[in-house]
Design an enzyme around this catalytic site. Structure first.
Site, PDB file in Angstrom:
ATOM      1  N   LYS A  82     -31.356 -69.699 -54.052  1.00  0.00           N
ATOM      2  CA  LYS A  82     -32.620 -69.450 -54.753  1.00  0.00           C
ATOM      3  C   LYS A  82     -33.686 -70.484 -54.373  1.00  0.00           C
ATOM      4  CE  LYS A  82     -30.553 -69.523 -58.803  1.00  0.00           C
ATOM      5  NZ  LYS A  82     -29.179 -69.691 -58.262  1.00  0.00           N
ATOM      6  N   THR A  85     -29.899 -68.538 -63.418  1.00  0.00           N
ATOM      7  CA  THR A  85     -28.503 -68.112 -63.327  1.00  0.00           C
ATOM      8  C   THR A  85     -28.163 -67.244 -64.536  1.00  0.00           C
ATOM      9  OG1 THR A  85     -27.995 -70.197 -64.436  1.00  0.00           O
ATOM     10  CG2 THR A  85     -27.649 -70.137 -62.065  1.00  0.00           C
TER      11      THR A  85
HETATM   12  P1  ADP Z   1     -29.512 -72.278 -55.536  1.00  0.00           P
HETATM   13  O1  ADP Z   1     -30.944 -72.716 -55.683  1.00  0.00           O
HETATM   14  O2  ADP Z   1     -29.316 -70.809 -55.695  1.00  0.00           O
HETATM   15  O3  ADP Z   1     -28.561 -73.071 -56.404  1.00  0.00           O
HETATM   16  P2  ADP Z   1     -29.789 -73.447 -52.867  1.00  0.00           P
HETATM   17  O4  ADP Z   1     -31.007 -72.741 -52.384  1.00  0.00           O
HETATM   18  O5  ADP Z   1     -29.960 -74.855 -53.339  1.00  0.00           O
HETATM   19  O6  ADP Z   1     -29.066 -72.586 -54.015  1.00  0.00           O
HETATM   20  O7  ADP Z   1     -28.714 -73.378 -51.688  1.00  0.00           O
HETATM   21  C1  ADP Z   1     -27.565 -74.190 -51.638  1.00  0.00           C
HETATM   22  C2  ADP Z   1     -27.278 -74.616 -50.230  1.00  0.00           C
HETATM   23  O8  ADP Z   1     -26.888 -73.500 -49.434  1.00  0.00           O
HETATM   24  C3  ADP Z   1     -28.447 -75.264 -49.503  1.00  0.00           C
HETATM   25  O9  ADP Z   1     -27.914 -76.359 -48.828  1.00  0.00           O
HETATM   26  C4  ADP Z   1     -28.938 -74.227 -48.515  1.00  0.00           C
HETATM   27  O10 ADP Z   1     -29.325 -74.858 -47.339  1.00  0.00           O
HETATM   28  C5  ADP Z   1     -27.727 -73.359 -48.282  1.00  0.00           C
HETATM   29  N1  ADP Z   1     -28.056 -71.923 -48.206  1.00  0.00           N
HETATM   30  C6  ADP Z   1     -28.292 -71.115 -49.258  1.00  0.00           C
HETATM   31  N2  ADP Z   1     -28.517 -69.863 -48.861  1.00  0.00           N
HETATM   32  C7  ADP Z   1     -28.426 -69.846 -47.525  1.00  0.00           C
HETATM   33  C8  ADP Z   1     -28.548 -68.811 -46.533  1.00  0.00           C
HETATM   34  N3  ADP Z   1     -28.762 -67.540 -46.872  1.00  0.00           N
HETATM   35  N4  ADP Z   1     -28.396 -69.155 -45.242  1.00  0.00           N
HETATM   36  C9  ADP Z   1     -28.118 -70.439 -44.910  1.00  0.00           C
HETATM   37  N5  ADP Z   1     -27.982 -71.454 -45.794  1.00  0.00           N
HETATM   38  C10 ADP Z   1     -28.137 -71.174 -47.090  1.00  0.00           C
END
Ligand code: ADP
Length: 338
Positions: free
Chosen positions: A68, A161
């Site tokens: 996200k 979430t």
């Molecule tokens: P959220 O905000 O949903 O908790 P994040 O955006 O912080 O998740 O993502 C967590 C990790 O996973 C980060 O290090 C990001 O670089 C990696 N990541 C998330 N989605 C992808 C994707 N589709 N492709 C490559 N890396 C991703």
């Protein structure tokens, strides 16, 4: 910092810095998987750019670690606007007001954990989201005055979430809703391959897949596992991630073939042994000495996806699959209807 200052979390340490290198994809085409979400965003971004308008407000919904925050930053890169970041539960009305009044045309304001925003802070967002207006109360008591400020057209990107905790009128003010699903092993494998290359890690294809399968459908976990096994291989081997070394490392870290660890075993052991396979969230949280929210938002969505857990009006129920996987005799009391 005094609490009237704008809370700017954009300098917050990025988790990817754990590698001393940013692994976050920066454009939509670098973002792996989630094809439907990307296509939906591509269309809305292109249309908004063509019109020269701010993108409609976006609500990003998924369990933690699926991308996200990454997508919110990508949106701002794609529309070439500024990115401001805040965390819902700690925002106060004044913080919000000063953040909003500082936004430029088409800027992105990303609010993480938006379901945790205080009710009155949420409500002060309504006119800002709808008409780019902000009602600001100056002074206190009978001498107070309300001034209406005109804001520049901006885009609120909210991440949650727990979509169910958002008030209906708030949710309705997001024009675009994007839901991210758990990733397939192939997507996670691709991320592991790309990140290994970025980090100069020598990894076998079978080892990539072994890591992907244990990543619980979650990009953040794939990255963490890669970092952990790399450390192990550097100390115990020559740094190369062969299948053998990766399996040895995963065993060392206590991660099984479904990506489950001691914490997960404790969850099911408690549910099955202490509660006979059925319990309420509160009782489970107390028995596990864990935070209710962490259980409900971080652990359980994956158990449900794996078919180990069912949420019923009568509580959390361990399924037959969970009994079998954790080596308990499958008993008739696991029926959802007793
Ligand atoms: P959220 O905000 O949903 O908790 P994040 O955006 O912080 O998740 O993502 C967590 C990790 O996973 C980060 O290090 C990001 O670089 C990696 N990541 C998330 N989605 C992808 C994707 N589709 N492709 C490559 N890396 C991703």
């Amino acid at each position: 910092m005094d609490h009237h200052e704008i809370p700017d979390f954009s300098e917050m340490q990025d988790e990817d810095d754990a590698f001393g290198y940013s692994l976050r994809p920066e454009t939509l085409s670098e973002f792996i998987g989630q094809e439907q979400a990307k296509e939906q965003l591509r269309i809305h971004i292109e249309a908004a750019k063509k019109r020269g308008d701010a993108l409609e407000h976006v609500l990003l919904v998924s369990p933690p670690g699926l991308g996200k925050t990454t997508l919110a930053k990508i949106i701002s890169n794609e529309i070439q606007s500024n990115f401001k970041q805040a965390i819902g539960p700690v925002m106060e009305r004044l913080d919000l007001a000063s953040t909003l009044t500082n936004l430029e045309h088409t800027d992105i304001l990303f609010i993480d954990e938006i379901h945790g925003m205080k009710g009155h802070v949420q409500e002060s967002l309504y006119p800002a989201m709808e008409d780019y207006q902000l009602d600001l109360t100056l002074g206190q008591g009978p001498a107070s005055d309300v001034v209406q400020l005109q804001l520049k057209p901006f885009t609120l990107v909210g991440a949650t979430t727990r979509e169910g905790l958002l008030a209906g009128p708030f949710r309705d003010r997001f024009g675009i809703r994007i839901h991210l699903d758990y990733y397939e092993a192939e997507d996670l494998q691709q991320a592991i391959r790309i990140n290994s290359a970025k980090l100069d890690i020598n990894i076998e294809e079978t080892a990539e897949y072994a890591l992907a399968r244990r990543s619980r459908g979650t990009m953040r976990i794939a990255n963490k596992l890669l970092a952990n096994v790399r450390d192990y291989a550097q100390v115990k081997g020559d740094g190369t991630l062969s299948l053998e070394v990766v399996e040895e490392a995963l065993e060392f870290f206590g991660i099984d073939e479904r990506g489950l660890n001691a914490q997960d075993s404790a969850y099911f052991q408690t549910l099955i042994e202490k509660f006979n396979g059925r319990a309420g969230l509160k009782a489970l949280a107390v028995a596990l000495s864990e935070d209710e929210r962490t259980i409900a938002e971080v652990y359980e969505p994956y158990y449900i996806k794996e078919g180990f857990l069912a949420l019923t009006p009568g509580g959390r129920v361990a399924t037959d699959a969970a009994y079998a996987y954790f080596d308990y005799p499958v008993a008739s009391q696991t029926s959802l209807f007793h």
